[in-house]
Design a protein around this motif. Structure first.
Motif, PDB file in Angstrom:
ATOM      1  N   UNK A 198      55.281  41.950  20.830  1.00 33.06           N
ATOM      2  CA  UNK A 198      54.366  41.709  21.946  1.00 33.06           C
ATOM      3  C   UNK A 198      53.272  40.738  21.529  1.00 33.06           C
ATOM      4  N   UNK A 199      52.767  40.885  20.322  1.00 35.37           N
ATOM      5  CA  UNK A 199      51.707  40.000  19.834  1.00 35.37           C
ATOM      6  C   UNK A 199      52.205  38.556  19.734  1.00 35.37           C
ATOM      7  N   UNK A 200      53.406  38.366  19.182  1.00 39.98           N
ATOM      8  CA  UNK A 200      53.983  37.024  19.086  1.00 39.98           C
ATOM      9  C   UNK A 200      54.158  36.409  20.475  1.00 39.98           C
ATOM     10  N   UNK A 201      54.730  37.180  21.358  1.00 41.34           N
ATOM     11  CA  UNK A 201      55.066  36.665  22.682  1.00 41.34           C
ATOM     12  C   UNK A 201      53.813  36.233  23.440  1.00 41.34           C
ATOM     13  N   UNK A 202      52.809  37.073  23.468  1.00 38.48           N
ATOM     14  CA  UNK A 202      51.583  36.780  24.217  1.00 38.48           C
ATOM     15  C   UNK A 202      50.881  35.557  23.652  1.00 38.48           C
ATOM     16  N   UNK A 203      50.820  35.453  22.326  1.00 32.61           N
ATOM     17  CA  UNK A 203      50.092  34.344  21.708  1.00 32.61           C
ATOM     18  C   UNK A 203      50.878  33.040  21.711  1.00 32.61           C
ATOM     19  N   UNK A 204      52.195  33.111  21.478  1.00 33.48           N
ATOM     20  CA  UNK A 204      52.995  31.877  21.420  1.00 33.48           C
ATOM     21  C   UNK A 204      53.166  31.247  22.796  1.00 33.48           C
ATOM     22  N   UNK A 205      53.130  32.047  23.847  1.00 34.57           N
ATOM     23  CA  UNK A 205      53.295  31.512  25.202  1.00 34.57           C
ATOM     24  C   UNK A 205      51.985  31.429  25.962  1.00 34.57           C
ATOM     25  N   UNK A 206      50.872  31.762  25.310  1.00 35.20           N
ATOM     26  CA  UNK A 206      49.565  31.599  25.927  1.00 35.20           C
ATOM     27  C   UNK A 206      49.365  32.461  27.156  1.00 35.20           C
ATOM     28  N   UNK A 207      49.833  33.705  27.134  1.00 33.51           N
ATOM     29  CA  UNK A 207      49.698  34.599  28.287  1.00 33.51           C
ATOM     30  C   UNK A 207      48.305  35.224  28.270  1.00 33.51           C
ATOM     31  N   UNK A 208      47.547  35.005  29.323  1.00 39.33           N
ATOM     32  CA  UNK A 208      46.188  35.522  29.429  1.00 39.33           C
ATOM     33  C   UNK A 208      46.123  36.603  30.500  1.00 39.33           C
ATOM     34  N   UNK A 209      45.165  37.507  30.381  1.00 35.14           N
ATOM     35  CA  UNK A 209      45.010  38.552  31.383  1.00 35.14           C
ATOM     36  C   UNK A 209      43.937  39.537  30.983  1.00 35.14           C
ATOM     37  N   UNK A 210      43.750  40.522  31.821  1.00 35.84           N
ATOM     38  CA  UNK A 210      42.712  41.523  31.601  1.00 35.84           C
ATOM     39  C   UNK A 210      43.143  42.529  30.548  1.00 35.84           C
ATOM     40  N   UNK A 211      42.138  43.003  29.767  1.00 36.49           N
ATOM     41  CA  UNK A 211      42.412  44.060  28.791  1.00 36.49           C
ATOM     42  C   UNK A 211      41.580  45.304  29.093  1.00 36.49           C
ATOM     43  N   UNK A 212      40.870  45.272  30.210  1.00 36.34           N
ATOM     44  CA  UNK A 212      39.993  46.405  30.541  1.00 36.34           C
ATOM     45  C   UNK A 212      40.782  47.556  31.152  1.00 36.34           C
TER      46      UNK A 212
END
Length: 886
Positions: free
Chosen positions: A746-760
């Motif tokens: 999940x960490x690789x995927x989110x960072x390598x594809x630049x996926x942004x969103x809320x963490x609250x």
């Protein structure tokens, strides 16, 4: 003048032929056969049946003659032909084809079973007298059912640097050809042997000579002629006449001894040149006099060694910024002796490092090109691959990876090159490896190092892990149900918004393509738009209804488009590197058609005039895939099509604004194909970086130099993915065969594809907000990429199965690029389809449809296997490129 000499064909004696017919099983084995030879030694036999075939260069010219112009020790006669290459401009193709009935009787077929090579010598009179800038193309074929054996182009400026032999006071360049084919596949379907010599952009009228023409079971050890004759000539036998009661003609003549197969590669280990021994260049040197050109002082150096003990090749380069191709060459004979060919059948690719001074490289103008080639007789020069315009801004790819390192306070840029070995180059016909490095209008002046030159054996990239590599196997796994929308191609070409694409997606819109001049369609009856090869019935393609003439060796149809804002306007081709397009033909019609097809792409328009970009001949059901052409089978509805994917590199000299029209020419070569031909996804592919700003995904940067991936099958994919995010810069070891954990994926995927969103407002029972993975997991959860177990658990330390990874990746693609529609059931073809969980089946169907996965060689997809870190990196790499393409 062109001389043809020493034409040999190994043929079956009358007794052997009768024996073969009595025992059908024996026809499948290599039976004893003799060379059928056209040596032109006996004056009474004259031309031995050779005559003019076709070609504009032979119009109005006399028939071939036997001559003794080349008479020297060991050889007396040869065949003299009289072409007239007269145009000399616009790269117009002017051909001279001569032919012979192999049996000596017209309309009689010859059994080629067991034969593997056509060999011949071409004597070109003093090429220094020819017009500069042109090209000579030499090839062989069988006819009466056309089969292209081999066609090779030689630039005239290159030929002028070849060795010259003086015979009877006249100077010649001798080109020896040994063209390989599989006679077991051809059988008794062909009756004529054809030698073709064509010129483009050259003016010459006079003789060319052919000699030593033969069809053989094994290649010969070629011995070039000298002014005194052949070196070490074998004893000659007397020439015997043919048996008049048999249609087999047996010509006896001197035949050079058969090459002994080299066995030094049979140990299935890589061949490595690491220059680790002081002052030992391991046989690398200037391959011919004057080959260094833009460099000097070829030597061993430990400048880039951390411990001062290891070494590399070092040269002092000084490129000319006013020269578009200012090169130097280093070479190595791979066999036990210079001149001996080697068998490369066990090898898959060539890798090596080119290292430059980082500061000098980054401030220099222009670019650097890197090429590798094989050379030596009998095969002659053959490019392995090449990469152009490498600069500090070059994006890492599967062929070229740029990185930096520091030795003793000095920084260097390392260019790691990986070139695949085409099947056609793995034959025992060449022995010298040549590495060529060129400045392309570059002013780089400084050291260039070459290190870690490795010939990698097939499978040599695979780690000791039992996991097999899907990336490596993808080309073997193309199935009859592969869809037109697949991501895969024969080259890792990035597609971005700067590309010029003709996808014919709007109904009845040919996007400017039309008949480029009156009568240009020729073999085609009509041109139009069609949705026949569309999987959803909405997208389209250009459709031609063709009917080729089987009695015509070149029956063509032409379509073209003006690329500027209006007809006649010039277009700037400088940003573009590759022309790529797809051609679709109904499989049943294509496979039953006789002859073959050829395709050519050219540029046209004033002031530059006509100029060929690329061409490929002999496209039929037996065509082998290579870097230019890839054939696959696709299914649309109930219909099967052969998809021909073509990639032509645009030569540097054509990348200017002197022309505005691009032409696609499709020709039947004695083909009786009649039916539709579809053209789709015609692209001019940009030489610039892929534009990732529109997608929001990260731009590749310098990759991480992990210490444990140098020989791993996923090395290039790992390097590329590591260049997308800093999450990989915390360790020197990648551990490619270790199982990937859910938190890592999940960490690789989110960072390598630049996926942004809320963490609250996200709480997990088993992931602390202090965890380095929390932000990525929270974003993925809020975006619907992961769902947990329904009880508030993510299970971050659990290994992910392949089906879990596929589900997450498909959700990611659909999040970023929209829903993927399923057209048909692809899972059913795999023998372990029943192991796919119900909740994962839809994602597997979509992954197969878009080419994200393709399965293993044993026809499995292994959904329950744990996914390795290497496999995860390879899949993210494919997702990244799929998103860019979309």
């Amino acid at each position: 003048m062109i001389l043809i000499d020493n034409v040999r064909i190994k043929c079956i004696s009358q007794n052997s032929e009768q024996g073969a017919s009595q025992n059908p099983e024996q026809e499948q084995t290599v039976i004893s056969k003799e060379d059928v030879v056209f040596d032109f030694e006996d004056p009474e036999k004259g031309t031995m049946g050779w005559q003019n075939g076709w070609g504009s260069a032979l119009e109005g010219q006399p028939q071939p003659q036997r001559t003794e112009d080349l008479k020297i020790s060991g050889n007396s006669g040869s065949l003299k032909i009289f072409p007239n290459y007269k145009i000399g401009t616009d790269w117009t193709w002017e051909e001279a084809a001569v032919q012979v009935w192999i049996y000596g009787q017209q309309d009689t077929k010859f059994d080629l079973t067991g034969y593997k090579y056509v060999e011949y010598d071409v004597y070109i009179p003093d090429p220094t007298q020819w017009l500069d800038g042109g090209k000579i193309t030499i090839g062989s074929a069988f006819n009466s059912d056309w089969f292209e054996i081999k066609t090779v182009g030689y630039m005239i400026e290159d030929i002028k640097s070849y060795p010259i032999v003086t015979i009877n006071g006249k100077r010649y360049t001798v080109i020896h050809r040994s063209d390989a084919f599989n006679g077991n596949n051809l059988g008794r379907n062909h009756g004529q042997l054809v030698i073709r010599i064509a010129c483009q952009n050259a003016i010459y009228k006079g003789p060319i000579y052919l000699d030593n023409i033969s069809i053989r079971q094994n290649p010969t050890a070629y011995v070039p002629p000298t002014s005194e004759g052949y070196d070490n000539p074998a004893s000659q036998t007397s020439c015997s006449t043919s048996n008049t009661s048999s249609s087999t003609i047996i010509y006896w003549q001197w035949v050079a001894p058969t090459v002994t197969q080299q066995s030094n590669q049979e140990n299935n280990t890589n061949i490595v040149f690491d220059f680790s021994k002081q002052d030992d260049l391991m046989g690398f040197k200037e391959p011919w006099s004057g080959a260094l050109k833009s460099a000097k002082n070829l030597r061993w150096s430990n400048d880039i060694s951390e411990n001062g003990l290891d070494g590399a090749i070092k040269l002092d380069a000084a490129f000319d910024p006013n020269n578009g191709w200012h090169d130097f060459n280093v070479g190595k004979w791979l066999g036990p002796t210079e001149g001996s060919p080697v068998d490369l059948k066990n090898f898959e690719q060539l890798e090596f490092d080119v290292i430059v001074d980082k500061l000098l490289f980054e401030k220099s103008a222009g670019g650097i090109a890197i090429k590798a080639a094989l050379n030596g007789d009998p095969g002659g020069w053959a490019d392995i691959d090449e990469e152009f315009n490498i600069t500090k801004d070059t994006t890492s790819s599967s062929k070229v990876v740029l990185s930096s390192f520091k030795i003793k306070d000095k920084e260097y840029t390392k260019i790691h090159v990986t070139f695949k070995l085409k099947e056609s180059l793995k034959t025992n016909t060449r022995g010298q490896l040549v590495i060529q490095i060129a400045g392309q209008n570059s002013n780089y002046t400084g050291p260039i190092y070459i290190d870690n030159v490795i010939l990698v054996v097939s499978g040599g990239k695979i780690s000791t892990s039992t996991q097999q590599n899907e990336t490596q196997q993808a080309s073997d796994q193309k199935t009859a149900t592969e869809q037109k929308s697949t991501v895969s191609s024969s080259q890792p070409v990035s597609v971005n918004k700067n590309d010029k694409v003709f996808d014919f997606s709007n109904k009845n819109d040919l996007m400017g393509f039309k008949e480029p001049w009156s009568g240009a369609l020729k073999a085609a009856k009509s041109i139009g738009w069609s949705s026949d090869v569309s999987t959803d019935g909405k997208n389209g393609a250009l459709k031609l209804d063709v009917k080729f003439d089987p009695n015509n060796g070149w029956h063509d149809t032409n379509i073209g488009v003006w690329l500027g804002t209006k007809e006649g306007e010039v277009f700037d081709f400088s940003p573009y590197k590759v022309v790529q397009f797809e051609m679709y033909l109904p499989k049943a019609l294509f496979e039953k058609a006789s002859g073959s097809l050829a395709v050519k792409v050219a540029l046209n328009g004033e002031p530059g005039g006509w100029a060929d970009v690329g061409e490929v001949f002999g496209i039929d059901k037996n065509k082998q895939n290579d870097d230019v052409v890839t054939l696959t089978t696709v299914k649309v509805g109930a219909n099967e099509y052969v998809k021909v994917l073509v990639n032509f590199t645009i030569k540097q000299e054509l990348r200017n604004n002197k022309r505005g029209q691009i032409i696609l020419q499709i020709a039947g070569q004695n083909s009786n194909y009649e039916g539709p031909i579809y053209i789709d996804n015609f692209k001019l592919i940009s030489d610039s970086k892929p534009n990732t700003q529109d997608t929001g995904i990260p731009q590749p940067k310098t990759p991480v130099e992990f210490k444990d991936i140098s020989k791993h099958w996923a090395k290039n994919e790992i390097l590329f993915v590591s260049s997308l995010s800093n999450v990989f810069r915390t360790t020197e070891m990648f551990e490619p065969d270790k199982k990937i954990r859910r938190s890592e994926m999940i960490d690789w995927l989110v960072n390598c594809l630049g996926i942004n969103g809320s963490i609250s407002d996200v709480r997990f029972n088993d992931v602390s907000k202090l965890s380095k993975y929390y932000n990525s997991i929270a974003i993925a959860y809020n975006k619907g990429l992961i769902k947990g177990d329904g009880k508030g658990n993510i299970k971050p330390n659990d290994a992910m199965t392949r089906e879990q990874v596929i589900v997450v990746l498909i959700r990611t693609i659909e999040l970023l690029k929209g829903k993927i529609n399923i057209n048909e059931n692809k899972i059913a073809q795999f023998q372990d389809a029943n192991l796919v969980s119900e909740w994962a089946k839809e994602s597997f169907e979509k992954a197969l449809q878009i080419g994200l996965i393709s399965g293993y060689r044993d026809n499995t997809i292994r959904p329950q296997n744990a996914c390795s870190r290497a496999e995860a990196a390879a899949l993210i790499y494919r997702v990244y490129n799929y998103i860019l393409q979309k």
